[in-house]
Design an enzyme around this catalytic site. Structure first.
Site, PDB file in Angstrom:
ATOM      1  N   ASP A 159      18.058  76.209-113.147  1.00 38.36           N
ATOM      2  CA  ASP A 159      16.929  76.674-112.326  1.00 38.36           C
ATOM      3  C   ASP A 159      16.253  77.863-113.006  1.00 38.36           C
ATOM      4  O   ASP A 159      16.862  78.549-113.819  1.00 38.36           O
ATOM      5  CB  ASP A 159      17.425  77.157-110.951  1.00 38.36           C
ATOM      6  CG  ASP A 159      17.784  76.007-110.008  1.00 38.36           C
ATOM      7  OD1 ASP A 159      17.396  74.859-110.275  1.00 38.36           O
ATOM      8  OD2 ASP A 159      18.451  76.283-109.002  1.00 38.36           O
ATOM      9  N   ARG A 164      11.793  70.420-114.795  1.00 39.65           N
ATOM     10  CA  ARG A 164      11.257  70.356-113.435  1.00 39.65           C
ATOM     11  C   ARG A 164       9.991  71.203-113.412  1.00 39.65           C
ATOM     12  O   ARG A 164       9.992  72.337-113.893  1.00 39.65           O
ATOM     13  CB  ARG A 164      12.267  70.912-112.435  1.00 39.65           C
ATOM     14  CG  ARG A 164      11.683  71.047-111.018  1.00 39.65           C
ATOM     15  CD  ARG A 164      12.581  71.853-110.095  1.00 39.65           C
ATOM     16  NE  ARG A 164      13.889  71.254-109.963  1.00 39.65           N
ATOM     17  CZ  ARG A 164      15.017  71.951-109.868  1.00 39.65           C
ATOM     18  NH1 ARG A 164      15.002  73.258-109.886  1.00 39.65           N
ATOM     19  NH2 ARG A 164      16.167  71.332-109.762  1.00 39.65           N
TER      20      ARG A 164
END
Ligand SMILES: Cc1cc2nc3c(=O)[nH]c(=O)nc-3n(C[C@H](O)[C@H](O)[C@H](O)COP(=O)(O)OP(=O)(O)OC[C@H]3O[C@@H](n4cnc5c(N)ncnc54)[C@H](O)[C@@H]3O)c2cc1C
Length: 299
Positions: A126, A176
């Site tokens: 992340d 992402r």
């Protein structure tokens, strides 16, 4: 539009009763235990969705804590494999010790990636707030030298993201794409919501015109529509992308529609004991979440 309400919510945040935060958490957190989360994943899989599991927590400050988190992720990969679930893992670098130092985080990431490799699975790192951006890119590159199945996240609100993406696309890339959740200053991040969306689509086009794999992460229905148009315009095969959303966010049938088109849809499933701190931090970082929750509660 919500600016006044946002300031009010931030001012009252420390006084929010735990029960109210619990209400928010219950919707967005898959439970306190691994068993609860794995059960949620099993149900999502049976409805056609993939999952990305995340153990709640961030900003750990001791080696022991960071190492224990890495061990928990190692066990999680083995559970996913044992149960035959369609799920990978997404984790925050500061949960693995990035606030201690880069070396600690790297050591723990390698340990987790060994388990990912042993179970033939994927790990996504992340992206947290801007003080961690460069270190996260450095860690990603070091991981990528040793493990092919690792990916990261690009935040569309940063001015730097197009250059970062161009640099990263010199090697195989699975990233992402999200708007970005943290509050960042105007000298480094776009503040205007329409301009963030424009940059999101520019980054998506850039990725598709190269050969990156993109996880299109957004709940913004208009943006999902524009992403669909771009996929159609550039004739991008479903093997080049997936859609991603956070567990619990109402999507009004859109996800099933995407599945019916043959697209992969992955739900980000956070769980763990740190649900209270996590929910409070998310609220402080983005008070609009409270507005979404209240809106959804009364719908
Ligand atoms: C799978 C996934 C992973 C992410 N990983 C990261 C990351 O690593 N780093 C990072 O900075 N950000 C991450 N984000 C957060 C992202 O950057 C955005 O802040 C967040 O998704 C809200 O933006 P949006 O694109 O959904 O659009 P918005 O315009 O903010 O929201 C569109 C609509 O979706 C609904 N909505 C959006 N968010 C929520 C919510 N939390 N609860 C309820 N309803 C909501 C609202 O109805 C809103 O009107 C991630 C998001 C997703 C979906």
């Amino acid at each position: 539009m919500f600016t006044g309400l946002n300031s009010l919510l931030v001012a009252f945040m420390p006084y929010l009763p735990k029960a109210l935060v619990g209400l928010i958490a219950r919707r967005y957190v898959a439970g306190e235990t691994k068993e609860e989360a794995l059960d949620v994943v099993r149900q999502l899989n049976s409805r056609g969705f993939e999952a990305a599991l995340d153990i709640l927590g961030e900003h750990v400050h001791t080696q022991d804590e960071a190492s224990a988190v890495a061990d928990a992720y190692v066990r999680l990969y083995h559970d996913i494999a044992r149960m035959g679930l369609r799920a990978n893992i997404s984790l925050k670098p500061t949960h693995l010790g990035l606030d201690i130092d880069v070396k600690t985080c790297e050591w723990n990431l390698f340990k987790v990636l060994d388990a990912a490799a042993a179970t033939d699975n994927f790990l996504r790192i992340d992206m947290e707030d801007s003080p961690h951006t460069d270190d996260t890119f450095t860690l990603y590159r070091r991981c990528q030298e040793r493990y092919p199945r690792v990916g990261l996240v690009m935040q569309a609100y940063f001015f730097r993201s197009r250059d970062d993406l161009a640099g990263l696309m010199s090697s195989p890339l699975n990233f992402r794409l999200c708007k970005g959740i943290y509050r960042e200053p105007p000298d480094i991040a776009i503040q205007d919501r329409t301009a963030i969306n424009d940059n999101y689509l520019a980054l998506l086009r850039q990725a598709f015109e190269g050969d990156a794999y993109v996880a299109i992460a957004t709940h913004d229905q208009t943006l999902i529509g524009h992403a669909g148009e771009l996929i159609h315009e550039l004739n991008i095969p479903p093997a080049r992308f997936e859609f991603q959303v956070l567990y619990g966010v109402p999507m009004e049938g859109r996800l099933e529609e995407l599945l019916a088109r043959g697209y992969k849809v992955r739900i980000y499933v956070p769980y763990g004991e740190s649900w209270y701190d996590y929910s409070l931090r998310r609220l402080k970082e983005n008070p609009r979440i409270a507005v979404y929750v209240l809106k959804n509660l009364f719908r």
